[in-house]
Design a protein around this motif. Structure first.
Motif, PDB file in Angstrom:
ATOM      1  N   ARG A 187       0.797  -1.084  -0.006  1.00 32.79           N
ATOM      2  CA  ARG A 187      -0.063   0.156  -0.079  1.00 32.79           C
ATOM      3  C   ARG A 187       0.866   1.246   0.075  1.00 32.79           C
ATOM      4  NH1 ARG A 187      -3.687  -3.872  -1.066  1.00 32.79           N
ATOM      5  NH2 ARG A 187      -4.317  -5.066   0.863  1.00 32.79           N
ATOM      6  N   ARG A 188       1.681   1.205   0.901  1.00 33.03           N
ATOM      7  CA  ARG A 188       2.559   2.406   1.012  1.00 33.03           C
ATOM      8  C   ARG A 188       3.523   2.954  -0.206  1.00 33.03           C
ATOM      9  NH1 ARG A 188       7.360   3.731   5.586  1.00 33.03           N
ATOM     10  NH2 ARG A 188       8.262   1.982   4.516  1.00 33.03           N
ATOM     11  N   THR A 189       4.096   1.788  -0.708  1.00 32.00           N
ATOM     12  CA  THR A 189       4.815   1.923  -2.218  1.00 32.00           C
ATOM     13  C   THR A 189       3.906   2.403  -3.231  1.00 32.00           C
ATOM     14  OG1 THR A 189       6.179   0.218  -1.922  1.00 32.00           O
ATOM     15  CG2 THR A 189       5.964   0.679  -3.908  1.00 32.00           C
ATOM     16  N   VAL A 190       2.783   1.821  -3.434  1.00 32.05           N
ATOM     17  CA  VAL A 190       1.766   2.608  -4.744  1.00 32.05           C
ATOM     18  C   VAL A 190       1.508   3.849  -4.221  1.00 32.05           C
ATOM     19  CG1 VAL A 190      -0.524   2.048  -5.484  1.00 32.05           C
ATOM     20  CG2 VAL A 190       1.131   0.223  -5.282  1.00 32.05           C
ATOM     21  N   MET A 191       1.136   4.210  -3.023  1.00 34.35           N
ATOM     22  CA  MET A 191       0.573   5.515  -2.734  1.00 34.35           C
ATOM     23  C   MET A 191       1.578   6.579  -2.835  1.00 34.35           C
ATOM     24  SD  MET A 191      -1.941   5.174   0.528  1.00 34.35           S
ATOM     25  CE  MET A 191      -0.966   4.365   1.734  1.00 34.35           C
ATOM     26  N   THR A 192       2.829   6.165  -2.328  1.00 29.29           N
ATOM     27  CA  THR A 192       4.009   7.016  -2.628  1.00 29.29           C
ATOM     28  C   THR A 192       4.286   7.328  -4.227  1.00 29.29           C
ATOM     29  OG1 THR A 192       5.138   6.212  -0.524  1.00 29.29           O
ATOM     30  CG2 THR A 192       6.535   7.335  -2.135  1.00 29.29           C
ATOM     31  N   GLY A 210      -0.097  22.971  -6.989  1.00 32.24           N
ATOM     32  CA  GLY A 210       0.982  21.846  -7.362  1.00 32.24           C
ATOM     33  C   GLY A 210       1.921  21.698  -6.275  1.00 32.24           C
ATOM     34  N   LEU A 211       2.258  23.099  -5.825  1.00 31.60           N
ATOM     35  CA  LEU A 211       3.412  23.180  -4.781  1.00 31.60           C
ATOM     36  C   LEU A 211       2.981  22.703  -3.386  1.00 31.60           C
ATOM     37  CD1 LEU A 211       4.936  26.571  -6.101  1.00 31.60           C
ATOM     38  CD2 LEU A 211       6.114  24.485  -6.370  1.00 31.60           C
ATOM     39  N   VAL A 212       1.824  22.982  -3.012  1.00 30.06           N
ATOM     40  CA  VAL A 212       1.250  22.592  -1.802  1.00 30.06           C
ATOM     41  C   VAL A 212       1.127  21.100  -1.932  1.00 30.06           C
ATOM     42  CG1 VAL A 212      -0.844  22.540  -0.395  1.00 30.06           C
ATOM     43  CG2 VAL A 212       0.068  24.801  -1.572  1.00 30.06           C
ATOM     44  N   ALA A 213       0.794  20.517  -3.065  1.00 25.58           N
ATOM     45  CA  ALA A 213       0.677  19.116  -2.877  1.00 25.58           C
ATOM     46  C   ALA A 213       2.195  18.354  -2.903  1.00 25.58           C
ATOM     47  CB  ALA A 213      -0.002  18.679  -4.235  1.00 25.58           C
ATOM     48  N   VAL A 214       3.010  19.058  -3.356  1.00 22.84           N
ATOM     49  CA  VAL A 214       4.358  18.531  -3.230  1.00 22.84           C
ATOM     50  C   VAL A 214       4.837  18.398  -1.853  1.00 22.84           C
ATOM     51  CG1 VAL A 214       6.843  19.032  -3.593  1.00 22.84           C
ATOM     52  CG2 VAL A 214       5.387  19.153  -5.556  1.00 22.84           C
ATOM     53  N   ALA A 215       4.593  19.582  -1.169  1.00 23.78           N
ATOM     54  CA  ALA A 215       4.808  19.619   0.213  1.00 23.78           C
ATOM     55  C   ALA A 215       4.249  18.412   1.084  1.00 23.78           C
ATOM     56  CB  ALA A 215       4.633  20.754   0.928  1.00 23.78           C
ATOM     57  N   CYS A 216       2.838  18.307   0.836  1.00 28.24           N
ATOM     58  CA  CYS A 216       1.949  17.287   1.584  1.00 28.24           C
ATOM     59  C   CYS A 216       2.608  15.812   1.206  1.00 28.24           C
ATOM     60  CB  CYS A 216       0.603  17.151   1.078  1.00 28.24           C
ATOM     61  SG  CYS A 216      -0.239  18.879   1.581  1.00 28.24           S
ATOM     62  N   ALA A 217       3.223  15.686  -0.101  1.00 29.82           N
ATOM     63  CA  ALA A 217       3.366  14.219  -0.646  1.00 29.82           C
ATOM     64  C   ALA A 217       4.808  13.961   0.305  1.00 29.82           C
ATOM     65  CB  ALA A 217       3.919  14.307  -2.049  1.00 29.82           C
ATOM     66  N   VAL A 218       5.804  14.873   0.380  1.00 33.90           N
ATOM     67  CA  VAL A 218       7.018  14.741   1.024  1.00 33.90           C
ATOM     68  C   VAL A 218       6.753  14.078   2.528  1.00 33.90           C
ATOM     69  CG1 VAL A 218       8.989  15.569   1.863  1.00 33.90           C
ATOM     70  CG2 VAL A 218       8.239  16.098  -0.538  1.00 33.90           C
ATOM     71  N   ALA A 219       5.855  15.248   3.219  1.00 34.34           N
ATOM     72  CA  ALA A 219       5.572  14.934   4.475  1.00 34.34           C
ATOM     73  C   ALA A 219       4.774  13.457   4.828  1.00 34.34           C
ATOM     74  CB  ALA A 219       4.583  16.015   5.202  1.00 34.34           C
ATOM     75  N   PHE A 220       3.882  12.988   3.655  1.00 34.00           N
ATOM     76  CA  PHE A 220       3.270  11.875   3.956  1.00 34.00           C
ATOM     77  C   PHE A 220       4.325  10.636   3.810  1.00 34.00           C
ATOM     78  CE2 PHE A 220       2.013   8.212   1.128  1.00 34.00           C
ATOM     79  CZ  PHE A 220       1.168   7.564   1.825  1.00 34.00           C
ATOM     80  N   ARG A 221       5.348  10.792   2.899  1.00 31.93           N
ATOM     81  CA  ARG A 221       6.164   9.660   2.818  1.00 31.93           C
ATOM     82  C   ARG A 221       7.261   9.625   4.069  1.00 31.93           C
ATOM     83  NH1 ARG A 221       8.630   5.797   3.169  1.00 31.93           N
ATOM     84  NH2 ARG A 221       9.328   4.439   1.740  1.00 31.93           N
ATOM     85  N   LEU A 222       7.440  10.672   4.520  1.00 32.87           N
ATOM     86  CA  LEU A 222       8.275  10.776   5.799  1.00 32.87           C
ATOM     87  C   LEU A 222       7.563  10.224   7.179  1.00 32.87           C
ATOM     88  CD1 LEU A 222      10.342  14.191   5.315  1.00 32.87           C
ATOM     89  CD2 LEU A 222      10.858  11.790   4.956  1.00 32.87           C
ATOM     90  N   LEU A 223       6.383  10.366   6.986  1.00 35.25           N
ATOM     91  CA  LEU A 223       5.681  10.230   8.344  1.00 35.25           C
ATOM     92  C   LEU A 223       5.041   8.677   8.369  1.00 35.25           C
ATOM     93  CD1 LEU A 223       3.744  13.530   8.903  1.00 35.25           C
ATOM     94  CD2 LEU A 223       5.605  12.559  10.477  1.00 35.25           C
ATOM     95  N   LEU A 224       4.362   8.069   7.092  1.00 34.57           N
ATOM     96  CA  LEU A 224       3.463   7.033   7.443  1.00 34.57           C
ATOM     97  C   LEU A 224       4.387   5.726   7.906  1.00 34.57           C
ATOM     98  CD1 LEU A 224       0.607   5.882   6.604  1.00 34.57           C
ATOM     99  CD2 LEU A 224       1.646   5.135   4.496  1.00 34.57           C
ATOM    100  N   PRO A 225       3.771   4.982   8.866  1.00 30.12           N
ATOM    101  CA  PRO A 225       4.682   3.886   9.271  1.00 30.12           C
ATOM    102  C   PRO A 225       4.643   2.917   8.243  1.00 30.12           C
ATOM    103  CG  PRO A 225       3.294   4.837  10.969  1.00 30.12           C
ATOM    104  CD  PRO A 225       2.541   5.517   9.676  1.00 30.12           C
ATOM    105  N   ALA A 226       5.890   2.047   8.297  1.00 33.15           N
ATOM    106  CA  ALA A 226       5.743   0.838   7.391  1.00 33.15           C
ATOM    107  C   ALA A 226       4.643  -0.145   7.891  1.00 33.15           C
ATOM    108  CB  ALA A 226       7.132   0.130   7.542  1.00 33.15           C
ATOM    109  N   PRO A 227       4.038  -0.794   6.843  1.00 33.37           N
ATOM    110  CA  PRO A 227       2.973  -1.618   7.112  1.00 33.37           C
ATOM    111  C   PRO A 227       3.553  -3.085   7.862  1.00 33.37           C
ATOM    112  CG  PRO A 227       3.421  -1.831   4.742  1.00 33.37           C
ATOM    113  CD  PRO A 227       4.133  -0.556   5.505  1.00 33.37           C
ATOM    114  N   LYS A 228       2.808  -3.597   8.633  1.00 32.93           N
ATOM    115  CA  LYS A 228       3.121  -4.711   9.538  1.00 32.93           C
ATOM    116  C   LYS A 228       2.370  -5.928   9.138  1.00 32.93           C
ATOM    117  CE  LYS A 228       5.137  -2.064  13.344  1.00 32.93           C
ATOM    118  NZ  LYS A 228       5.141  -1.901  14.924  1.00 32.93           N
ATOM    119  N   HIS A 229       1.149  -5.576   8.624  1.00 29.91           N
ATOM    120  CA  HIS A 229       0.240  -6.778   8.325  1.00 29.91           C
ATOM    121  C   HIS A 229      -0.169  -7.098   7.036  1.00 29.91           C
ATOM    122  CE1 HIS A 229      -0.481  -6.874  12.788  1.00 29.91           C
ATOM    123  NE2 HIS A 229      -0.415  -5.644  12.756  1.00 29.91           N
ATOM    124  N   PHE A 230       0.661  -6.321   6.059  1.00 29.48           N
ATOM    125  CA  PHE A 230       0.507  -6.535   4.625  1.00 29.48           C
ATOM    126  C   PHE A 230       1.136  -7.907   4.016  1.00 29.48           C
ATOM    127  CE2 PHE A 230       2.048  -5.992   0.236  1.00 29.48           C
ATOM    128  CZ  PHE A 230       0.991  -5.990  -0.490  1.00 29.48           C
TER     129      PHE A 230
END
Length: 433
Positions: A102-107, A199-219
């Motif tokens: 999930r995290r790979t595809v979302m990123t 577009g620039l706002v979305a870039v900031a959100c995308a970077v923060a998302f990838r840094l914050l989202l915990p790695a999946p443990k139950h996938f």
């Protein structure tokens, strides 16, 4: 009648000790637990970026019409193309998330979508703009279904509705902030600069998302074989409850897509004649959606799933009728009610999909998202055509018909559940013989 049939909250086991033991052995995230806040904020930001990009042109349609010399229905394709691209590609992207995570595809989806978002301001014509928006929508398709599946796997069941509600709340914040920012920026520097800022706002959100989202443990990785995917989709479409939820999501979004695609045109015309900045500020009512989506879990706990859907549909219908008034305060109140009803209904229906699907959750969520965004594309297009032919009353008429569809489907679900409950004792009696 089971809780899944009625939508009522799950009955707490009589043995609290056993319940506590099960909760403590569950390694999935829960409110107050490790990683839950990071996960919630990361997906909130993903929701912000998704809706900000997806609907970045919606509040700007009157300016796009004037700049490119096209009609309202033609300009509406800049919205319909994005939501249509998402609807078409959400199922294939969900299959990729089953295989690669999930995290790979979302990123990856966010990365492509924000890149295209930085190219959109340079579109030289309406066909080019529509094409870029379609690609952007297709890229964003990796977000909704993967996020819902991630939550269904990584969050404890009792916290699922609340967690999905927070993701949907991010959608509402993204939709609101995107429209407000574009409204005021466009008033000073034009629609192209406004879309570039988003577009620039979305870039900031995308970077923060990838840094914050915990790695999946139950996938657990699944298969990419087409035969497996087709079988999974067929199983979901054979489930009558899932079919009803898909239709409800599509109809709710038909209302929402139509109203917010056309409202800018209505407010720019007499008797309101509002400037672009103020029209963009109208979307502050999205804050109401943030609240209604994030409290959907408590609403289901009190009223049951179907009760919450009835309330969402009724609230939306009242808002539609109020918006017919030639009074700006009443129009705003109508938008508040439409927004509250829509986001509550969407959060309830989408979370029910995650609970109902016992396998292939990403595909189940993808089918919901596909129906949901087909409804958005239909609402944007049909709402604009209805406005062109019959004014705001035509757009409201389309919305009222969609709300009546939600009510009819929910009633049919209640009747089906009652018939199933009535058949159960008969089946049990025949087995005992």
């Amino acid at each position: 009648m089971t809780p899944a049939d009625t939508g009522a909250s799950t009955v707490v086991d009589a043995s609290s000790a056993a319940s506590d033991s099960l909760a403590s052995s569950d390694s999935r995230m829960a409110p107050g637990g490790p990683g839950y806040r990071r996960m919630s904020f990361a997906l909130f930001l993903a929701g912000v970026a998704t809706f900000a990009l997806l609907y970045s042109t919606q509040a700007l349609l009157p300016l796009i019409s004037g700049d490119l010399g096209v009609t309202a229905s033609d300009a509406s394709w800049t919205v319909a193309a994005a939501t249509g691209g998402l609807a078409v590609f959400v199922l294939p992207m969900s299959a990729l998330s089953e295989r690669f995570g999930r995290r790979t595809v979302m990123t990856a989806s966010l990365a492509v979508a924000v890149t295209v978002g930085l190219l959109v301001p340079f579109a030289p014509s309406l066909p080019a703009l529509v094409a870029l928006r379609a690609v952007q929508g297709a890229a964003l398709a990796g977000l909704p279904a993967s996020a819902t599946a991630y939550l269904a796997e990584e969050v404890r069941p009792r916290a699922l509705v609340t967690a999905i509600g927070l993701f949907v709340a991010g959608n509402s914040v993204g939709g609101m902030s995107g429209r407000i920012i574009t409204g005021w920026v466009a008033q000073e520097w034009g629609w192209r600069v406004a879309v570039g800022v988003i577009g620039l706002v979305a870039v900031a959100c995308a970077v923060a998302f990838r840094l914050l989202l915990p790695a999946p443990k139950h996938f657990t990785p699944g298969s990419l074989r087409p035969r497996v995917l087709v079988r999974t989709v067929r199983d979901h479409l054979a489930n009558p409850l899932l079919r009803r939820l898909y239709a409800i999501g599509a109809l709710f979004m038909t209302v929402f897509g139509g109203v917010y695609t056309v409202i800018g045109y209505r407010l720019a015309e007499a008797p309101f004649s509002l400037p672009q900045g103020l029209i963009g500020s109208i979307f502050l009512v999205y804050l109401v959606g943030t609240v209604s989506a994030s409290t959907a879990g408590r609403l289901v706990g009190r009223l049951g799933r179907r009760g919450a859907l009835y309330l969402g549909a009724g609230t939306t219908a009242v808002g539609l009728l109020l918006s017919l008034a030639p009074s700006l305060p009443l129009v705003l109140l109508g938008l508040v009610l439409i927004t509250a009803g829509f986001f509550a209904g969407h959060a309830v229906a989408s979370s029910a999909v995650g609970k109902t699907a016992q396998h292939g959750r990403a595909q189940a969520s993808a089918l919901y998202q596909s129906a949901y965004y087909v409804g958005s594309s239909a609402g944007s297009t049909v709402g604009a055509v209805a406005f062109h032919s019959g004014g705001w009353a035509g757009t409201v008429g389309v919305g009222v018909l969609a709300v009546l569809g939600v009510v009819a489907i929910t009633v049919s679900g209640s009747l089906a559940a009652r018939r199933q409950a009535g058949d159960a004792p008969v089946k049990a009696l025949s087995l005992s013989r």
